[in-house]
Scaffold this active site. Structure first.
Site, PDB file in Angstrom:
ATOM      1  CB  SER A  11       6.936  11.624  -1.930  1.00  0.00           C
ATOM      2  OG  SER A  11       5.582  11.722  -2.276  1.00  0.00           O
ATOM      3  CB  SER A  20      -0.256   4.905  -0.074  1.00  0.00           C
ATOM      4  OG  SER A  20      -0.656   6.183   0.324  1.00  0.00           O
ATOM      5  CD  GLU A  77     -12.901  12.482  -6.377  1.00  0.00           C
ATOM      6  OE1 GLU A  77     -11.771  12.395  -5.835  1.00  0.00           O
ATOM      7  OE2 GLU A  77     -13.039  12.786  -7.581  1.00  0.00           O
ATOM      8  CD  GLU A  92       1.451  14.816   4.615  1.00  0.00           C
ATOM      9  OE1 GLU A  92       0.330  14.374   4.913  1.00  0.00           O
ATOM     10  OE2 GLU A  92       2.107  14.401   3.648  1.00  0.00           O
ATOM     11  CD  GLN A 122       2.842   9.837   4.228  1.00  0.00           C
ATOM     12  OE1 GLN A 122       3.128  10.963   3.845  1.00  0.00           O
ATOM     13  NE2 GLN A 122       1.607   9.404   4.196  1.00  0.00           N
TER      14      GLN A 122
HETATM   15  C1  LIG Z   1       1.778  13.797  -5.282  1.00  0.00           C
HETATM   16  C2  LIG Z   1       1.477  12.632  -4.383  1.00  0.00           C
HETATM   17  C3  LIG Z   1       2.333  12.328  -3.349  1.00  0.00           C
HETATM   18  C4  LIG Z   1       2.075  11.217  -2.526  1.00  0.00           C
HETATM   19  N1  LIG Z   1       2.994  10.894  -1.557  1.00  0.00           N
HETATM   20  C5  LIG Z   1       2.767   9.819  -0.789  1.00  0.00           C
HETATM   21  C6  LIG Z   1       3.752   9.422   0.177  1.00  0.00           C
HETATM   22  O1  LIG Z   1       4.822  10.021   0.300  1.00  0.00           O
HETATM   23  N2  LIG Z   1       3.496   8.351   0.946  1.00  0.00           N
HETATM   24  C7  LIG Z   1       2.332   7.632   0.849  1.00  0.00           C
HETATM   25  O2  LIG Z   1       2.156   6.692   1.633  1.00  0.00           O
HETATM   26  N3  LIG Z   1       1.388   7.948  -0.096  1.00  0.00           N
HETATM   27  C8  LIG Z   1       1.591   9.018  -0.912  1.00  0.00           C
HETATM   28  N4  LIG Z   1       0.683   9.349  -1.877  1.00  0.00           N
HETATM   29  C9  LIG Z   1      -0.493   8.497  -2.070  1.00  0.00           C
HETATM   30  C10 LIG Z   1      -1.782   9.169  -1.660  1.00  0.00           C
HETATM   31  O3  LIG Z   1      -1.879   9.293  -0.258  1.00  0.00           O
HETATM   32  C11 LIG Z   1      -2.925   8.335  -2.234  1.00  0.00           C
HETATM   33  O4  LIG Z   1      -2.800   8.350  -3.641  1.00  0.00           O
HETATM   34  C12 LIG Z   1      -4.263   8.886  -1.847  1.00  0.00           C
HETATM   35  O5  LIG Z   1      -4.489   8.687  -0.483  1.00  0.00           O
HETATM   36  C13 LIG Z   1      -5.401   8.200  -2.649  1.00  0.00           C
HETATM   37  O6  LIG Z   1      -5.298   6.842  -2.517  1.00  0.00           O
HETATM   38  P1  LIG Z   1      -5.308   5.889  -3.817  1.00  0.00           P
HETATM   39  O7  LIG Z   1      -4.345   6.429  -4.817  1.00  0.00           O
HETATM   40  O8  LIG Z   1      -5.118   4.498  -3.337  1.00  0.00           O
HETATM   41  O9  LIG Z   1      -6.751   6.059  -4.427  1.00  0.00           O
HETATM   42  P2  LIG Z   1      -8.074   5.379  -3.897  1.00  0.00           P
HETATM   43  O10 LIG Z   1      -8.230   5.606  -2.447  1.00  0.00           O
HETATM   44  O11 LIG Z   1      -8.117   3.962  -4.388  1.00  0.00           O
HETATM   45  O12 LIG Z   1      -9.165   6.228  -4.653  1.00  0.00           O
HETATM   46  C14 LIG Z   1      -9.522   5.989  -6.017  1.00  0.00           C
HETATM   47  C15 LIG Z   1     -10.639   6.958  -6.382  1.00  0.00           C
HETATM   48  O13 LIG Z   1     -11.785   6.699  -5.545  1.00  0.00           O
HETATM   49  C16 LIG Z   1     -12.165   7.874  -4.842  1.00  0.00           C
HETATM   50  N5  LIG Z   1     -12.619   7.522  -3.491  1.00  0.00           N
HETATM   51  C17 LIG Z   1     -11.962   6.733  -2.599  1.00  0.00           C
HETATM   52  N6  LIG Z   1     -12.673   6.645  -1.454  1.00  0.00           N
HETATM   53  C18 LIG Z   1     -13.762   7.427  -1.624  1.00  0.00           C
HETATM   54  C19 LIG Z   1     -14.875   7.744  -0.797  1.00  0.00           C
HETATM   55  N7  LIG Z   1     -14.978   7.264   0.443  1.00  0.00           N
HETATM   56  N8  LIG Z   1     -15.821   8.595  -1.295  1.00  0.00           N
HETATM   57  C20 LIG Z   1     -15.714   9.096  -2.549  1.00  0.00           C
HETATM   58  N9  LIG Z   1     -14.696   8.803  -3.394  1.00  0.00           N
HETATM   59  C21 LIG Z   1     -13.740   7.976  -2.928  1.00  0.00           C
HETATM   60  C22 LIG Z   1     -10.907   8.725  -4.771  1.00  0.00           C
HETATM   61  O14 LIG Z   1     -11.228  10.107  -4.609  1.00  0.00           O
HETATM   62  C23 LIG Z   1     -10.257   8.428  -6.112  1.00  0.00           C
HETATM   63  O15 LIG Z   1     -10.844   9.221  -7.118  1.00  0.00           O
HETATM   64  C24 LIG Z   1       0.917  10.428  -2.737  1.00  0.00           C
HETATM   65  C25 LIG Z   1       0.045  10.728  -3.787  1.00  0.00           C
HETATM   66  C26 LIG Z   1       0.322  11.813  -4.622  1.00  0.00           C
HETATM   67  C27 LIG Z   1      -0.601  12.079  -5.766  1.00  0.00           C
END
Ligand SMILES: Cc1cc2nc3c(=O)[nH]c(=O)nc-3n(C[C@H](O)[C@H](O)[C@H](O)COP(=O)(O)OP(=O)(O)OC[C@H]3O[C@@H](n4cnc5c(N)ncnc54)[C@H](O)[C@@H]3O)c2cc1C
Length: 394
Positions: free
Chosen positions: A165, A133, A364, A248, A130
């Site tokens: 992933s 992100s 969150e 999903e 996928q």
């Molecule tokens: C095990 C795992 C598998 C994954 N697999 C995939 C994959 O296959 N493909 C893919 O595309 N992505 C994948 N991801 C990525 C995942 O979708 C993102 O990590 C997730 O959506 C969070 O985005 P970010 O890491 O950019 O954090 P951010 O969105 O930048 O968030 C940072 C912090 O801010 C907080 N935050 C953000 N917005 C808000 C809000 N509106 N209100 C309150 N708090 C907020 C979050 O909770 C977090 O603590 C995976 C992640 C993990 C951990």
């Protein structure tokens, strides 16, 4: 609300359990052998398991039978996931293929795309990742910046994806790219299928604290994608993405409870005498695990009554992540330094647990959903929803 299986659900559970009782021990043994040496199971074992699932008609619970699925609904999917957890085997190596790419192709794809991909997804010939992100688009996924520009019959795509992933070994990817930056963020995104061997696709594994590389960061440098690999209309990618994310979630429903409480109790017995504080920790965990079971039963009951559980899914996700973290903490408290050398399964769970609070929607963000849907709090203000993407201040 009736939290017991209906007769049809009970019959499905029995069938799933009979299949798993026959086939899971062999795959479990191979996985255990693998996990003794690595934090992640070897791909070959997982691919063999996928083939076994396919051969026996268990590869895709919710796909229509005409496309090789079992024709079940979300309830059957949750029951299947629960039974896989119980048998301690993974539901599939091809979660993205089965849970996202396939449903997107079935719902929005062309006949050619269906015959090209569906069967290969089911038996694991094509493993999918996928590509959603990005470094600046995670929780706010509609902020993706990867650009796709039309050039004749192709699109030329450049940008960076992250946390994909399996991106470093996937054969295909589902990609969200911005095709029109002059409209608000949700309206200018298009959904594509990407052959990961296309020139310009560079997937670099990201090694994490477990020692293995579960994810990749994927760089796309002027990658040519034929228009025939677009899914849905130009600019309609967000709605395709939303349906795939719902699929999903459904595919993963009830599957986060991947730790076995009995194993933890066994560890507690091995580590006796156990301090009152740790006994208390294990008991609290038992209660939370039961609550999680009830939450899942409630989701099944709602689905069975033809309703869509919304906030319940968020609550179950928060609760499941919490249970897994607490289980890992309890194991650390019980086994202590022994976990430094005894790598599985608790050390692995301990190292994995933080990610479970993030993937599939962070705690969150799930709490925001509960605040809005259950408590009726106002939606967070976000002017970027209505402002043309290229005029949003960053
Ligand atoms: C095990 C795992 C598998 C994954 N697999 C995939 C994959 O296959 N493909 C893919 O595309 N992505 C994948 N991801 C990525 C995942 O979708 C993102 O990590 C997730 O959506 C969070 O985005 P970010 O890491 O950019 O954090 P951010 O969105 O930048 O968030 C940072 C912090 O801010 C907080 N935050 C953000 N917005 C808000 C809000 N509106 N209100 C309150 N708090 C907020 C979050 O909770 C977090 O603590 C995976 C992640 C993990 C951990």
């Amino acid at each position: 609300m009736d939290l017991n299986d209906s007769p049809t659900e009970a019959a499905f559970r029995k069938e799933a359990r009979a299949f798993l009782d026959t086939h899971a021990p062999a795959v479990r043994e191979s996985l255990d052998r693998d996990l003794a040496d690595h934090a992640e199971p070897a791909r070959e074992v997982m691919l063999d398991w996928q083939q076994t699932l396919f051969d026996n008609g268990w590869a895709a619970i919710t796909w229509p039978e005409e496309h090789g699925g079992r024709g079940g609904g979300p309830v059957e999917q949750i029951i299947w996931n629960q039974e896989c957890s119980r048998a301690n085997v993974p539901a599939s190596i091809n979660i993205v293929g089965i849970g996202m790419a396939g449903p997107a192709i079935i719902a929005h794809g062309t006949e050619e795309q269906r015959s090209r991909h569906l069967r290969n997804i089911l038996d694991g010939t094509e493993i999918w990742c996928q590509l959603f992100s990005e470094p600046d688009a995670g929780s706010d996924l509609a902020a993706v910046r990867t650009r796709a520009v039309r050039d004749g019959d192709d699109w030329v795509v450049s940008g960076q994806k992250v946390w994909s992933s399996g991106g470093h070994y996937a054969d295909w990817g589902i990609l969200l790219a911005r095709t029109d930056p002059s409209v608000p963020k949700h309206d200018g995104i298009t959904f594509f299928l990407v052959d990961m061997t296309t020139p310009g696709v560079n997937a670099l594994p990201l090694r994490q604290v477990t020692g293995d590389a579960h994810f990749a960061e994927v760089f796309l440098d002027e990658v040519r994608i034929p228009d025939s690999r677009r899914i849905g209309d130009v600019g309609a990618g967000w709605s395709v993405a939303v349906t795939t994310i719902l699929h999903e979630r459904m595919t993963l429903g009830g599957s986060l409870g991947v730790f076995q409480l009995d194993d933890l109790v066994e560890l507690a017995r091995e580590c006796a005498p156990v301090s009152p504080a740790v006994r208390d920790q294990v008991m609290r965990l038992y209660s939370r695990d039961r609550i999680l079971d009830l939450l899942n039963a409630r989701i099944i009951s709602k689905l069975g009554a033809g309703e869509i559980p919304t906030a319940e899914g968020s609550i179950a996700k928060i609760c499941a992540a919490r249970v897994l973290s607490d289980a890992a903490d309890a194991a650390i408290a019980l086994a202590g330094p022994r976990l430094l050398v005894d790598t599985r399964p608790w050390q692995r769970l301990f190292l994995w647990a933080p990610g479970i609070h993030i993937g599939g929607g962070t705690d969150e963000v799930q709490r925001n959903a509960v605040a809005e849907r259950v408590l009726g709090l106002p939606r967070e203000k976000d002017e970027s929803r209505t402002t043309p993407f290229d005029q949003v201040q960053r």
